[in-house]
Design a protein around this motif. Structure first.
Motif, PDB file in Angstrom:
ATOM      1  N   LEU A  11       0.824  -1.214   0.000  1.00  8.58           N
ATOM      2  CA  LEU A  11       0.000   0.000   0.000  1.00  8.58           C
ATOM      3  C   LEU A  11       0.855   1.260   0.000  1.00  8.58           C
ATOM      4  O   LEU A  11       1.910   1.319   0.630  1.00  8.58           O
ATOM      5  CB  LEU A  11      -0.906   0.048   1.233  1.00  8.58           C
ATOM      6  CG  LEU A  11      -1.969  -1.030   1.413  1.00  8.58           C
ATOM      7  CD1 LEU A  11      -2.860  -0.675   2.604  1.00  8.58           C
ATOM      8  CD2 LEU A  11      -2.827  -1.207   0.169  1.00  8.58           C
ATOM      9  N   SER A 201      -0.820  -8.026  -6.792  1.00  8.96           N
ATOM     10  CA  SER A 201      -0.438  -9.045  -7.771  1.00  8.96           C
ATOM     11  C   SER A 201      -0.755 -10.408  -7.186  1.00  8.96           C
ATOM     12  O   SER A 201      -1.022 -10.531  -5.990  1.00  8.96           O
ATOM     13  CB  SER A 201       1.058  -8.949  -8.111  1.00  8.96           C
ATOM     14  OG  SER A 201       1.840  -9.249  -6.966  1.00  8.96           O
ATOM     15  N   LEU A 210       7.824 -11.971  -7.679  1.00  7.61           N
ATOM     16  CA  LEU A 210       6.490 -11.381  -7.600  1.00  7.61           C
ATOM     17  C   LEU A 210       5.819 -11.394  -8.966  1.00  7.61           C
ATOM     18  O   LEU A 210       6.488 -11.302  -9.997  1.00  7.61           O
ATOM     19  CB  LEU A 210       6.599  -9.934  -7.108  1.00  7.61           C
ATOM     20  CG  LEU A 210       7.134  -9.739  -5.689  1.00  7.61           C
ATOM     21  CD1 LEU A 210       7.319  -8.253  -5.390  1.00  7.61           C
ATOM     22  CD2 LEU A 210       6.192 -10.373  -4.671  1.00  7.61           C
ATOM     23  N   ARG A 213       2.000  -6.455 -11.169  1.00  6.12           N
ATOM     24  CA  ARG A 213       0.980  -5.832 -10.325  1.00  6.12           C
ATOM     25  C   ARG A 213       0.140  -4.812 -11.075  1.00  6.12           C
ATOM     26  O   ARG A 213       0.570  -4.237 -12.078  1.00  6.12           O
ATOM     27  CB  ARG A 213       1.657  -5.117  -9.175  1.00  6.12           C
ATOM     28  CG  ARG A 213       2.345  -3.844  -9.644  1.00  6.12           C
ATOM     29  CD  ARG A 213       3.083  -3.160  -8.530  1.00  6.12           C
ATOM     30  NE  ARG A 213       4.367  -2.695  -9.031  1.00  6.12           N
ATOM     31  CZ  ARG A 213       4.830  -1.477  -8.781  1.00  6.12           C
ATOM     32  NH1 ARG A 213       4.159  -0.632  -8.052  1.00  6.12           N
ATOM     33  NH2 ARG A 213       5.990  -1.118  -9.268  1.00  6.12           N
TER      34      ARG A 213
HETATM   35  P1  ADP Z   1       6.211   2.822  -7.876  1.00  2.50           P
HETATM   36  O1  ADP Z   1       7.450   3.595  -7.876  1.00  2.50           O
HETATM   37  O2  ADP Z   1       5.736   2.416  -9.194  1.00  2.50           O
HETATM   38  O3  ADP Z   1       5.121   3.441  -7.055  1.00  2.50           O
HETATM   39  P2  ADP Z   1       7.273   1.080  -5.870  1.00  2.50           P
HETATM   40  O4  ADP Z   1       8.356   0.112  -6.160  1.00  2.50           O
HETATM   41  O5  ADP Z   1       7.572   2.288  -5.102  1.00  2.50           O
HETATM   42  O6  ADP Z   1       6.553   1.419  -7.222  1.00  2.50           O
HETATM   43  O7  ADP Z   1       6.145   0.273  -5.130  1.00  2.50           O
HETATM   44  C1  ADP Z   1       4.956   0.854  -4.796  1.00  2.50           C
HETATM   45  C2  ADP Z   1       4.173  -0.114  -3.940  1.00  2.50           C
HETATM   46  O8  ADP Z   1       3.897  -1.296  -4.657  1.00  2.50           O
HETATM   47  C3  ADP Z   1       4.875  -0.569  -2.688  1.00  2.50           C
HETATM   48  O9  ADP Z   1       3.950  -0.542  -1.617  1.00  2.50           O
HETATM   49  C4  ADP Z   1       5.311  -1.985  -2.988  1.00  2.50           C
HETATM   50  O10 ADP Z   1       5.332  -2.773  -1.822  1.00  2.50           O
HETATM   51  C5  ADP Z   1       4.229  -2.450  -3.918  1.00  2.50           C
HETATM   52  N1  ADP Z   1       4.650  -3.477  -4.876  1.00  2.50           N
HETATM   53  C6  ADP Z   1       5.741  -3.478  -5.651  1.00  2.50           C
HETATM   54  N2  ADP Z   1       5.752  -4.565  -6.446  1.00  2.50           N
HETATM   55  C7  ADP Z   1       4.617  -5.277  -6.167  1.00  2.50           C
HETATM   56  C8  ADP Z   1       4.046  -6.487  -6.670  1.00  2.50           C
HETATM   57  N3  ADP Z   1       4.610  -7.193  -7.624  1.00  2.50           N
HETATM   58  N4  ADP Z   1       2.862  -6.886  -6.144  1.00  2.50           N
HETATM   59  C9  ADP Z   1       2.254  -6.173  -5.188  1.00  2.50           C
HETATM   60  N5  ADP Z   1       2.736  -5.035  -4.690  1.00  2.50           N
HETATM   61  C10 ADP Z   1       3.902  -4.574  -5.166  1.00  2.50           C
END
Ligand code: ADP
Ligand code: MG
Length: 480
Positions: A11, A201, A210, A213
């Motif tokens: 989140l 995801s 993973l 997502r």
């Molecule tokens: P962005 O820069 O695109 O916002 P981040 O790497 O900062 O992406 O991640 C944003 C959020 O998405 C974080 O809370 C992270 O835990 C979550 N996250 C990243 N990869 C996945 C995934 N494959 N599935 C679910 N949540 C994910």
């Protein structure tokens, strides 16, 4: 079917910081003003103006970092996140990127089995909010309200440690409780002061890497978060099982239809051409500052909950309810301290009758019509047998409508409990004489009829006879 899939959720929570003025300007942040009356030249993105950091946001972010056991960066940097959108007149949002103010935090939630589960907090960074497009009531054109532009936000990013919608909600509630305890955000979800993006995801159970997502944007109620996540999980599983592939994208949750829809294909960080904002100095904080902030931390919800269980012998579930809200916890403690009633009895009343009354009238604990000391006064009268628990409900209702204190109402309405043995005996005798057939049934073994007799005695006495004494005397007199 879904048993073979593991759900992964992370989140990004946006908490609006409760400052009076904006993060880089002196304009007010109060909610609900006429459009564009709280946006100054800085918020409007005029050329040549310079942002000036509101120091309060540093203190607030620092407080949060300490509360979630995180590292507060001794040096952090504001960066420009460049994109074009009508509600962003500067063409960039000031945020933090490589060097956020808070990193590596954690908190604990209960998992499905009731065990403590650690959820990592990757980072929390400061940023400004954008403005808002308005499409309604403008005859087919759109308007822009920049009141919200420049409002300070703390974006709190979790690790992908959450495994179900339920866990996501538990985590979000915990953050919500913490920011309100710290008084760094009012957490008002209806006004958009607390909202979240959910990244979701799925992957085959046992797989390490993973899955791809999707990100659900701007969920602003706990109920929507849960529904949106569950819809999205089902969508992804069905898609994959039908031979399709999840694409990385940003989706919108439509609460009317209870479904999510594609909003835009997800951009990567490098699309934003982040770079350090040359108009702002890095934030540098020293030990002394951090220690000074640490000393202002209140007792936090988990610690308070444990203390309530230990100090007051409360049920764990009740301690959890009472400590969700700091003002509620304070009310409870004040009521316990003011009187003689057992803490668990006070808890039952606060969680039961008081909460129901507040809810019915749309009030908060701080605007309760019955002060803690007055509730305590009522419970004292149960404790010293002046009234029964049942009569206490009547007194409570009268207190709620402003008739006075418990003692005043008991006196005015003549509600004192009858504890005089001979007085109760007289009524019991009368009831026995009046109901010969029930007496015969009872005496032939129908023990349950005791309730009938108690009811009759209570009716005769207007509910004022001491129930314990009534029971004892009835049993004595009915025994053959
Ligand atoms: P962005 O820069 O695109 O916002 P981040 O790497 O900062 O992406 O991640 C944003 C959020 O998405 C974080 O809370 C992270 O835990 C979550 N996250 C990243 N990869 C996945 C995934 N494959 N599935 C679910 N949540 C994910
Ligand atoms: Mg993000």
């Amino acid at each position: 079917m879904s048993g073979q899939w593991e759900v992964v959720i992370g989140l990004e929570i946006h908490a609006q910081l409760a400052t009076r003025s904006k993060i880089f300007s002196g304009a007010a942040t109060a909610y609900g003003a006429e459009p564009n009356t709280q946006a100054c030249l800085v918020d409007l993105g005029y050329p040549g103006v310079l942002p000036v950091l509101n120091e309060e946001v540093i203190r607030m972010a620092c407080k949060f970092g300490l509360a979630v056991n995180a590292t507060v960066a001794r040096r952090s940097v504001f960066a420009r996140k460049n994109y074009f959108y009508p509600d962003l007149p500067k063409g960039y949002q000031i945020s933090q990127f490589e060097l956020p103010i808070v990193e590596h935090g954690e908190l604990y939630i209960k998992d499905a089995d009731g065990n403590d589960k650690r959820i990592g907090i990757t980072r929390a960074h400061l940023e400004e909010d954008a403005g808002k497009s308005i499409h309604e009531g403008l005859d087919g054109s759109s308007g822009i309200d920049l009141n919200r532009a420049g409002t300070p936000l703390l974006e709190i990013v979790s690790e992908p440690d959450l495994r179900s919608a339920k866990e996501a909600i538990a985590y979000m509630r915990k953050i919500h409780t913490i920011v309100r305890y710290l008084e760094i955000s009012d957490g008002n979800m209806a006004e958009g002061s607390f909202r979240c993006d959910a990244n979701i995801s799925v992957r085959p159970r046992g797989q390490k890497e993973l899955g791809t997502r999707a990100e659900l944007k701007n969920l602003n109620s706990f109920r929507f978060v849960e529904k949106a996540i569950n819809f999205e999980i089902e969508r992804q599983i069905e898609l994959i099982e039908d031979g399709g592939k999840v694409v990385q994208e940003t989706r919108l949750y439509d609460s009317d239809r209870d479904e999510t829809r594609t909003m835009r294909v997800k951009e990567e960080a490098n699309d934003y051409r982040y770079f350090p904002d040359p108009d702002l100095l890095p934030i540098e904080i020293d030990e002394e500052y951090i220690e000074a902030v640490r000393r202002t931390l209140p007792e936090l919800p988990d610690v308070k909950q444990q203390r309530f269980v230990k100090e007051y012998s409360l049920k764990v579930s009740d301690a959890a309810i009472l400590t969700v809200n700091r003002a509620l916890a304070d009310y409870f403690e004040a009521a316990v301290a003011a009187g003689t009633a057992r803490a668990q009895v006070v808890a039952n009343w606060v969680i039961g009758d008081l909460a129901a009354a507040l809810n019915k009238d749309g009030l908060e604990i701080v605007t309760s019509r019955i002060a803690a000391g007055d509730l305590s006064g009522l419970l004292d009268r149960i404790d010293d047998n002046t009234i029964s628990g049942k009569i206490a409900k009547e007194v409570f209702d009268a207190m709620w409508t402003g008739e006075g204190t418990a003692d005043e109402i008991i006196e005015a309405r003549g509600l004192q409990q009858i504890t005089d043995r001979s007085a109760i005996e007289a009524v019991v005798d009368k009831v026995i004489v009046a109901n010969p057939s029930q007496v015969a049934e009872y005496q032939s073994g129908k023990d349950k009829l005791i309730g009938f007799f108690v009811g009759q005695v209570m009716q005769e006495t207007g509910g004022k006879a001491n129930p314990g004494q009534v029971n004892t005397i009835l049993k004595e007199k009915l025994a053959r």
